[in-house]
Scaffold this motif. Structure first.
Motif, PDB file in Angstrom:
ATOM      1  N   TYR A  40      92.262  31.303  38.019  1.00  0.00           N
ATOM      2  CA  TYR A  40      91.590  32.260  37.369  1.00  0.00           C
ATOM      3  C   TYR A  40      91.041  31.909  35.888  1.00  0.00           C
ATOM      4  O   TYR A  40      89.934  32.586  35.657  1.00  0.00           O
ATOM      5  CB  TYR A  40      92.562  33.478  37.152  1.00  0.00           C
ATOM      6  N   SER A  41      91.836  31.091  35.270  1.00  0.00           N
ATOM      7  CA  SER A  41      91.427  30.920  34.055  1.00  0.00           C
ATOM      8  C   SER A  41      90.137  30.140  33.861  1.00  0.00           C
ATOM      9  O   SER A  41      89.053  30.460  33.360  1.00  0.00           O
ATOM     10  CB  SER A  41      92.501  30.143  33.341  1.00  0.00           C
TER      11      SER A  41
ATOM     12  N   TYR B 230      87.151  32.363  35.014  1.00  0.00           N
ATOM     13  CA  TYR B 230      86.773  33.316  33.871  1.00  0.00           C
ATOM     14  C   TYR B 230      85.828  32.178  32.920  1.00  0.00           C
ATOM     15  O   TYR B 230      84.646  32.675  32.470  1.00  0.00           O
ATOM     16  CB  TYR B 230      87.931  33.703  33.072  1.00  0.00           C
ATOM     17  N   ASN B 231      86.262  31.210  32.307  1.00  0.00           N
ATOM     18  CA  ASN B 231      85.747  30.431  31.660  1.00  0.00           C
ATOM     19  C   ASN B 231      84.129  29.896  32.107  1.00  0.00           C
ATOM     20  O   ASN B 231      83.061  29.976  31.312  1.00  0.00           O
ATOM     21  CB  ASN B 231      86.313  29.203  31.183  1.00  0.00           C
TER      22      ASN B 231
ATOM     23  N   ARG C 259      89.642  30.953  23.373  1.00  0.00           N
ATOM     24  CA  ARG C 259      89.017  31.207  24.710  1.00  0.00           C
ATOM     25  C   ARG C 259      87.866  32.145  24.566  1.00  0.00           C
ATOM     26  O   ARG C 259      88.018  33.179  23.789  1.00  0.00           O
ATOM     27  CB  ARG C 259      90.221  31.862  25.568  1.00  0.00           C
TER      28      ARG C 259
ATOM     29  N   TYR D  64      96.913  38.703  27.487  1.00  0.00           N
ATOM     30  CA  TYR D  64      96.136  37.885  26.913  1.00  0.00           C
ATOM     31  C   TYR D  64      96.294  38.170  25.237  1.00  0.00           C
ATOM     32  O   TYR D  64      96.713  38.975  24.824  1.00  0.00           O
ATOM     33  CB  TYR D  64      94.794  38.313  27.369  1.00  0.00           C
TER      34      TYR D  64
END
Lengths: 489, 489
Positions: free
Chosen positions: B12-13, B16-17, B158, B489
């Motif tokens: 997921y991370s 997203y990025n 992030r 987050y």
């Protein structure tokens, strides 16, 4: 209210400073050289932003946002650029504070490996980014603008005109050919000129700077120059043709249509909160601001003059209907029905704040179906049929906008003088000021000497100036065109 | 085009990025922790700004601008405040560079007498200004907002969610009474909640923070909390009741109506570019962004499918008419008639960029008077009468906006779990995540222990939560209300 404003004729500089503060535009902050832009001042700036932003988008630009900080090594990549900005940089060296017995101090263990410069302008950080954005001719032109704050550590500051931190926009574009980049540079100068003339009501000279006055890192700087009421010029916007300087410094190349690899061509252009200073100095008078209707946060103020609640209710009923009708036409109206202040106080306050049109309505007006309309620019008052105001006021606002421009235009015409000798030149500068049109031999040496001796600089070589044979007033060397000299902000 | 996006279910991370970068929203810059907001991302942020700014003005606030720099001594005036921010401050110590044989270095002779902190938030500099703005009850309430950049030296950053520099707005208000200040605090939380739900299409929990999670210097912090697709919560906006803390730190008093002299009551409230992260994480899928129509820079993209110039000309004629009609209804339309890319590439690109509605029109459509309409949220396609599109599309955009909200709302409902034991609590956190509603004994010790053991924090004590007798799942102590726990987050 007592305005306590100095007169322009007595101390123009003090008048400006006091006016900016008393009218609620800005004030000095606790941080050296940094100003606070107060709500009324910011409301004008917002109007400027909105119009300019629409103009940028109409010419194909998009907004983006780049970092506040620039690594020191980046700033140094373009030699002229770093030379131009190194002397006035705010430098971040640490990233942490810590509590000690003596209070809060900088933590020596939190020193940055490389110092960061608070952006004085963003060419370097943006061109370092463009390197990955531009690969091929298909990626060009790249038309980007940024609204941001920048910092230049100026030693002598003045509200709006020269502050350590200021707000601005900076356009940064990349193109496949020099011709396209030059066309962009000129186009944005023209956008600025149109904005200055149509919105700020400030006539400007469009021109190009001498090499000495160019932006640090540019091949050419185009500019618009306005004239203030004290006869000094003010640079209101600049647009730079950067050639391939920054592309080379940051290695930004593109694949051409026929398979080659070339450096791209750049431009940058900006206007800042300095425009607020131009707005104030170009039009205002000893009673306060005179705002061009197109940028006035409040275009019409309505003041009731009444005795007792019943009269106020009758007036309010009519006024609120008028307000609604005017607002439907996009006009910004304030009904000042405060019961804590008298009408005379309100008149003076709105005069100070430069509201273009004031409407007063009292008991006799109620009986006659009239209202008193006063315009800020000429101070003329007239009695109008109340029912006609919905049409009368929009037309009046247009007339005021035009009149303010005409007045500034005539002032500039009267304060633009052709001279042929250095004696005349010095005399005009000392007596009436303004723009002085004179021949110049094209050398930085002569330019520098004139500046040292008279404090006047070459504002620009005007684009519309005709060719004309002449000789430099100082050196007698031949010249093909007069240039614009003036003392300047 | 090949998107090359990771799947949400796999990482997921990373998804997203990569999505933020590939969709053209933002990228990392050369400056540690600072991002570049790219034109497409900035266009969404501009839409957010415009809507929020209108909402702030509708609730009586004006914009102003305060300095970027804060003298170190100011930051230290409020004890909790400096403790909260000291560890992550960018510190300016010098104001000049100079050229040496080793290149450009910081000039040791240009050291500031007092270090300046790049604002991490502006309470201190603003309250130092309010001291001269507030004299009497007539000056209150003071309702000011600022759009600005701020810097917090975060170690792990992030894109959008946590960056060293970010863009935000910060409201700072001053009031005559605690009641008014609390009402303002709640009102602005409600403004944020309305914005999140109606525009970002993100359902939020309105609540108040525990003392441990409060803003440094506040008496109470209200917040809105959203849930992302990975089951983690995201704080989307905060509104702080400051009591008289900053008024006392900066000696801001006012003359009351009955002749007294009292400290004023303060609030501050803010949302930031973090909302961009919320927008992406709440709705997007493995194919790319899913933008709610109300914030999409391009709401409709039209792609022609043609062979030869003549067909294109026929299609273009119809499309340009449609585009004009939709634009007249305030809808943003892009006609993608690039001849350098094939339709399949274009479809994938606009899918990645989350454009809510795609219209394709080919030769058969020309013959039949139809067009293919695809919606981004459900990926459903349908054939529509071309002439009906002017009415069909606006209705479809509304439906998409609602559907995206409903989907997020249902997701949140499915991922909000009541638990009564600590075992259940940990199991829910590990298996499905989301909000976990549990009883809590009200102590920071228990809160801290749960955080250490599970990484879950109390997101808020929801305003709408009913009273309910229970016992803390960990300590067994009595509790009157469940609170919202989540990993965040």
């Amino acid at each position: 209210m007592s305005k306590g404003l100095p007169k322009r004729s007595e101390d123009y500089s003090l008048w400006y400073n006091e006016l900016v503060k008393k009218a609620g535009l800005a004030e000095n902050s606790a941080v050296r050289g940094c100003m606070v832009i107060k709500p009324y001042g910011y409301a004008i700036w917002e109007r400027m932003q909105r119009v300019l932003d629409d103009m940028f988008k109409a010419t194909g630009h998009s907004n983006a946002y780049f970092p506040l900080f620039i690594p020191k090594s980046y700033l140094s990549r373009e030699a002229d650029h770093v030379e131009g900005f190194a002397k006035e940089c705010a430098v971040v060296t640490h990233y942490r504070l810590k509590a000690t017995e003596d209070g809060v101090t900088v933590d020596p263990d939190a020193k940055l490996e490389e110092e960061l410069i608070v952006r004085p302008t963003s060419e370097t950080i943006i061109w370092s980014t463009y390197k990955s954005w531009v690969q091929s001719y298909r990626d060009l032109p790249l038309l980007v603008n940024q609204w941001a704050n920048v910092v230049r550590w100026e030693m002598r500051t003045r509200l709006f005109l020269r502050t350590a931190e200021f707000l601005w926009q900076e356009g940064h574009t990349a193109h496949a050919t020099a011709e396209e980049a030059i066309a962009e540079t000129k186009q944005m100068m023209e956008v600025y000129a149109e904005f200055a003339e149509k919105y700020i009501a400030l006539p400007v000279v469009r021109g190009v700077k001498t090499p000495k006055e160019r932006f640090a890192g540019a091949l050419d700087t185009y500019c618009i120059e306005g004239l203030m009421q004290d006869g000094k010029a003010l640079q209101a916007g600049t647009s730079h043709f950067l050639g391939q300087n920054f592309a080379k410094a940051f290695d930004v190349k593109f694949a051409t249509k026929d398979g080659g690899l070339e450096y791209v061509w750049g431009t940058s252009w900006g206007v800042s909160t300095r425009l607020m200073g131009a707005l104030v100095m170009a039009h205002s008078d000893d009673e306060g601001l005179v705002l061009p209707p197109k940028l006035a946060p409040i275009q019409v103020v309505i003041v009731p003059i009444y005795k007792g609640e019943e009269q106020l209710a009758q007036i309010s009923e009519k006024v609120l209907k008028l307000k609604k009708e005017l607002e439907a036409k996009g006009i910004s109206v304030k009904y000042d029905n405060r019961d804590t202040e008298r009408p005379g106080f309100k008149f003076a306050e709105w005069e100070l704040k430069g509201v273009p049109v004031r409407v007063a309505i009292g008991n006799r007006d109620l009986e006659n179906g009239t209202a008193e309309v006063a315009r800020r620019d000429t101070k003329e008052k007239s009695t109008q049929q109340f029912d006609s105001l919905t049409d009368y006021i929009p037309a009046l606002l247009d007339e005021i906008q035009e009149n303010i421009y005409s007045k500034a235009f005539n002032f500039r015409e009267e304060h633009t003088t052709k001279v042929d000798t250095y004696e005349e030149f010095k005399e005009v500068l000392e007596t009436k000021g303004g723009f002085v049109l004179a021949h110049w031999d094209g050398t930085s040496e002569t330019e520098e000497r004139i500046k040292e001796e008279t404090k006047a600089t070459i504002r620009c070589i005007a684009l519309e100036s005709p060719e004309e044979d002449g000789v430099d007033m100082l050196t007698g060397k031949p010249s093909k065109q007069r240039v614009y000299f003036a003392k300047a902000y």
